[in-house]
Design a protein around this motif. Structure first.
Motif, PDB file in Angstrom:
ATOM      1  N   ILE A 274      13.539  69.381  49.689  1.00 50.48           N
ATOM      2  CA  ILE A 274      14.806  69.464  48.970  1.00 50.48           C
ATOM      3  C   ILE A 274      14.592  70.225  47.665  1.00 50.48           C
ATOM      4  O   ILE A 274      13.696  69.890  46.888  1.00 50.48           O
ATOM      5  CB  ILE A 274      15.361  68.055  48.690  1.00 50.48           C
ATOM      6  N   PRO A 275      15.398  71.252  47.399  1.00 52.98           N
ATOM      7  CA  PRO A 275      15.246  72.009  46.155  1.00 52.98           C
ATOM      8  C   PRO A 275      15.704  71.182  44.959  1.00 52.98           C
ATOM      9  O   PRO A 275      16.305  70.118  45.109  1.00 52.98           O
ATOM     10  CB  PRO A 275      16.163  73.218  46.372  1.00 52.98           C
ATOM     11  N   ASN A 276      15.413  71.681  43.771  1.00 55.29           N
ATOM     12  CA  ASN A 276      15.866  71.007  42.564  1.00 55.29           C
ATOM     13  C   ASN A 276      17.386  70.971  42.513  1.00 55.29           C
ATOM     14  O   ASN A 276      18.055  71.984  42.740  1.00 55.29           O
ATOM     15  CB  ASN A 276      15.330  71.734  41.324  1.00 55.29           C
ATOM     16  N   ILE A 277      17.918  69.806  42.265  1.00 50.45           N
ATOM     17  CA  ILE A 277      19.367  69.618  42.181  1.00 50.45           C
ATOM     18  C   ILE A 277      19.787  69.775  40.726  1.00 50.45           C
ATOM     19  O   ILE A 277      19.237  69.120  39.835  1.00 50.45           O
ATOM     20  CB  ILE A 277      19.764  68.228  42.724  1.00 50.45           C
ATOM     21  N   GLY A 278      20.777  70.625  40.510  1.00 49.81           N
ATOM     22  CA  GLY A 278      21.189  70.913  39.144  1.00 49.81           C
ATOM     23  C   GLY A 278      22.564  70.373  38.808  1.00 49.81           C
ATOM     24  O   GLY A 278      23.217  69.678  39.587  1.00 49.81           O
ATOM     25  N   GLU A 279      22.999  70.717  37.607  1.00 53.26           N
ATOM     26  CA  GLU A 279      24.317  70.314  37.125  1.00 53.26           C
ATOM     27  C   GLU A 279      25.378  71.291  37.632  1.00 53.26           C
ATOM     28  O   GLU A 279      25.113  72.483  37.794  1.00 53.26           O
ATOM     29  CB  GLU A 279      24.343  70.290  35.591  1.00 53.26           C
ATOM     30  N   LYS A 280      26.567  70.776  37.856  1.00 53.48           N
ATOM     31  CA  LYS A 280      27.679  71.635  38.250  1.00 53.48           C
ATOM     32  C   LYS A 280      28.991  70.898  38.000  1.00 53.48           C
ATOM     33  O   LYS A 280      29.118  69.718  38.341  1.00 53.48           O
ATOM     34  CB  LYS A 280      27.590  72.031  39.723  1.00 53.48           C
ATOM     35  N   ASP A 281      29.966  71.590  37.434  1.00 54.05           N
ATOM     36  CA  ASP A 281      31.273  70.987  37.195  1.00 54.05           C
ATOM     37  C   ASP A 281      32.019  70.782  38.508  1.00 54.05           C
ATOM     38  O   ASP A 281      31.884  71.580  39.448  1.00 54.05           O
ATOM     39  CB  ASP A 281      32.112  71.879  36.273  1.00 54.05           C
ATOM     40  N   ILE A 282      32.798  69.751  38.555  1.00 51.43           N
ATOM     41  CA  ILE A 282      33.653  69.498  39.726  1.00 51.43           C
ATOM     42  C   ILE A 282      34.708  70.595  39.792  1.00 51.43           C
ATOM     43  O   ILE A 282      35.366  70.904  38.785  1.00 51.43           O
ATOM     44  CB  ILE A 282      34.317  68.113  39.609  1.00 51.43           C
ATOM     45  N   PRO A 283      34.916  71.228  40.948  1.00 50.35           N
ATOM     46  CA  PRO A 283      35.911  72.309  41.055  1.00 50.35           C
ATOM     47  C   PRO A 283      37.320  71.823  40.697  1.00 50.35           C
ATOM     48  O   PRO A 283      37.669  70.663  40.922  1.00 50.35           O
ATOM     49  CB  PRO A 283      35.824  72.717  42.525  1.00 50.35           C
ATOM     50  N   ASN A 284      38.119  72.727  40.180  1.00 46.47           N
ATOM     51  CA  ASN A 284      39.487  72.379  39.758  1.00 46.47           C
ATOM     52  C   ASN A 284      40.325  71.869  40.928  1.00 46.47           C
ATOM     53  O   ASN A 284      41.162  70.980  40.761  1.00 46.47           O
ATOM     54  CB  ASN A 284      40.160  73.585  39.111  1.00 46.47           C
ATOM     55  N   LEU A 285      40.114  72.436  42.122  1.00 49.72           N
ATOM     56  CA  LEU A 285      40.853  71.965  43.296  1.00 49.72           C
ATOM     57  C   LEU A 285      40.588  70.488  43.532  1.00 49.72           C
ATOM     58  O   LEU A 285      41.524  69.700  43.777  1.00 49.72           O
ATOM     59  CB  LEU A 285      40.434  72.763  44.539  1.00 49.72           C
ATOM     60  N   ILE A 286      39.336  70.091  43.453  1.00 52.79           N
ATOM     61  CA  ILE A 286      38.976  68.692  43.691  1.00 52.79           C
ATOM     62  C   ILE A 286      39.517  67.811  42.569  1.00 52.79           C
ATOM     63  O   ILE A 286      40.053  66.719  42.820  1.00 52.79           O
ATOM     64  CB  ILE A 286      37.450  68.541  43.821  1.00 52.79           C
ATOM     65  N   LYS A 287      39.409  68.269  41.343  1.00 58.10           N
ATOM     66  CA  LYS A 287      39.985  67.517  40.215  1.00 58.10           C
ATOM     67  C   LYS A 287      41.477  67.312  40.414  1.00 58.10           C
ATOM     68  O   LYS A 287      42.017  66.243  40.120  1.00 58.10           O
ATOM     69  CB  LYS A 287      39.734  68.258  38.906  1.00 58.10           C
ATOM     70  N   GLY A 288      42.146  68.353  40.924  1.00 61.38           N
ATOM     71  CA  GLY A 288      43.597  68.272  41.098  1.00 61.38           C
ATOM     72  C   GLY A 288      44.025  67.237  42.111  1.00 61.38           C
ATOM     73  O   GLY A 288      44.992  66.501  41.893  1.00 61.38           O
ATOM     74  N   VAL A 289      43.304  67.139  43.231  1.00 56.85           N
ATOM     75  CA  VAL A 289      43.722  66.182  44.263  1.00 56.85           C
ATOM     76  C   VAL A 289      43.285  64.757  43.909  1.00 56.85           C
ATOM     77  O   VAL A 289      43.966  63.791  44.266  1.00 56.85           O
ATOM     78  CB  VAL A 289      43.199  66.576  45.663  1.00 56.85           C
TER      79      VAL A 289
END
Length: 371
Positions: free
Chosen positions: A139-154
């Protein structure tokens, strides 16, 4: 940590889940183990070549979330992401691999976003086609990432902590339409989590549709899972709606159902305990006592014979019949239904599905320490 070997994925995709609703329940188990009090199950539907299909299923919770290491390990072979959590005694999940197995049983792509309170959001994607062609299974290193706006919206409201699992390329769903999946999820999750729903757990279903312009629109209002108690000893369960409907009719049995109905969302229990067949017990193994409880119920006489001889032929009688079709004996571990059925050596002859058999139910309850 490693993913599965590519040769194992075909078997993992046939990992024994009875249907989509059982795979979703695996993720709800994870949410409960993470102390979630609210789980959202969201369907996004779209059209392809004129046919409706489910584009995404999103399972979101307000649990404690995962740190970077745990988000990395949550899709690893044989991982145990709950190790060290304080709810070990009441833990539902036990053996790891639930998230990956459940997801693979339904789709070929899935993503995990998770964050702890006041901490970054970590992101772990999985693409089956990529993994099948990969040489390196680590498994590669898992990094930070913002939740996509589409997912935030629903999701509509991002909790201070939590986890979001997104299923895509859903090629092994039990049902094609969101509405059908939600109906079956309501029935199953309402039953297996009945005690938790009757306490503090809230399970919410939503349906969204992608429009021609690419935008998505919410269809209808939120659907809230209600407890379905096969013992029929709880108040205010899913049978409330049916009792209110039948009580409002001009039928002989309607006057009897009025004694149980309060409103379409509230009702009194329609069964009662058979106290001579209920009890709390213990057994000892390796000098440790393990408690368990047996509860037996029987439909009240006004339900069995609501002014007519064959109460089983009524709409309420058919609810008991539907219960019997699943089984009259239920096993509950840690307030979560583990299994149900007939459990008879010769069930076909023992269960004649004659009316008297639908009225009784037995439940055996124990906690997770008995594993």
């Amino acid at each position: 940590p490693n993913y599965f070997q590519p040769k194992n994925y075909a078997a993992r995709r046939k990992s024994g889940y009875k249907g989509t609703e059982y795979a979703v329940a695996e993720l709800v188990d994870n949410s409960i183990d993470a102390f979630a009090t609210e789980v959202k199950i969201i369907f996004i539907e779209a059209k392809k070549e004129g046919n409706d299909f489910i584009e995404k299923i999103i399972i979101s919770d307000n649990g404690i979330g995962m740190d970077q290491k745990t988000t990395t390990m949550c899709l690893a072979f044989g991982s145990d992401t709950d190790a060290g959590k304080k709810n070990e005694k009441g833990r539902i999940g036990k053996f790891g691999e639930g998230l990956s197995n459940a997801s693979l049983s339904q789709c070929t792509k899935f993503q995990v976003y998770s964050w702890e309170k006041d901490k970054p959001t970590y992101y772990h994607p999985f693409d089956l086609e990529e993994r099948m062609n990969a040489i390196d299974v680590s498994i590669p290193n898992i990094g930070e990432k913002d939740i996509p706006n589409l997912i935030k919206g629903v999701i509509e409201e991002i909790n201070p902590s939590g986890t979001i699992v997104i299923w895509e390329d859903l090629d092994q769903l039990s049902y094609r339409r969101s509405s059908t999946n939600i109906q079956h999820l309501q029935e199953l999750l309402g039953r297996i989590y009945r005690y938790k729903l009757n306490d503090s757990l809230k399970i919410i279903f939503q349906s969204w549709v992608r429009q021609r312009d690419g935008q998505i629109r919410k269809e209808g209002s939120n659907v809230i899972a209600k407890p379905m108690d096969p013992l029929f000893l709880m108040e205010n369960t899913v049978i409330s709606k049916d009792l209110a409907k039948e009580a409002s009719k001009d039928l002989t049995e309607s006057e009897y159902y009025k004694r149980f109905s309060i409103s379409p969302t509230k009702s009194y229990p329609t069964s009662e305990r058979l106290e001579d067949h209920c009890g709390k017990y213990k057994f000892v193994y390796n000098n440790v006592e393990y408690p368990y409880e047996i509860i037996t119920s029987i439909a009240q006489l006004d339900i069995q014979k609501p002014g007519i001889k064959a109460g089983g032929t009524t709409a309420i009688g058919r609810k008991y019949r539907n219960k019997e079709a699943e089984g009259n004996i239920y096993f509950v571990r840690g307030d979560r239904e583990l299994d149900c059925g007939k459990f008879s050596r010769n069930s076909d002859s023992f269960y004649t599905y004659s009316e008297p058999h639908r009225w009784w139910t037995i439940e055996i309850k124990f906690d997770a320490l008995m594993d």
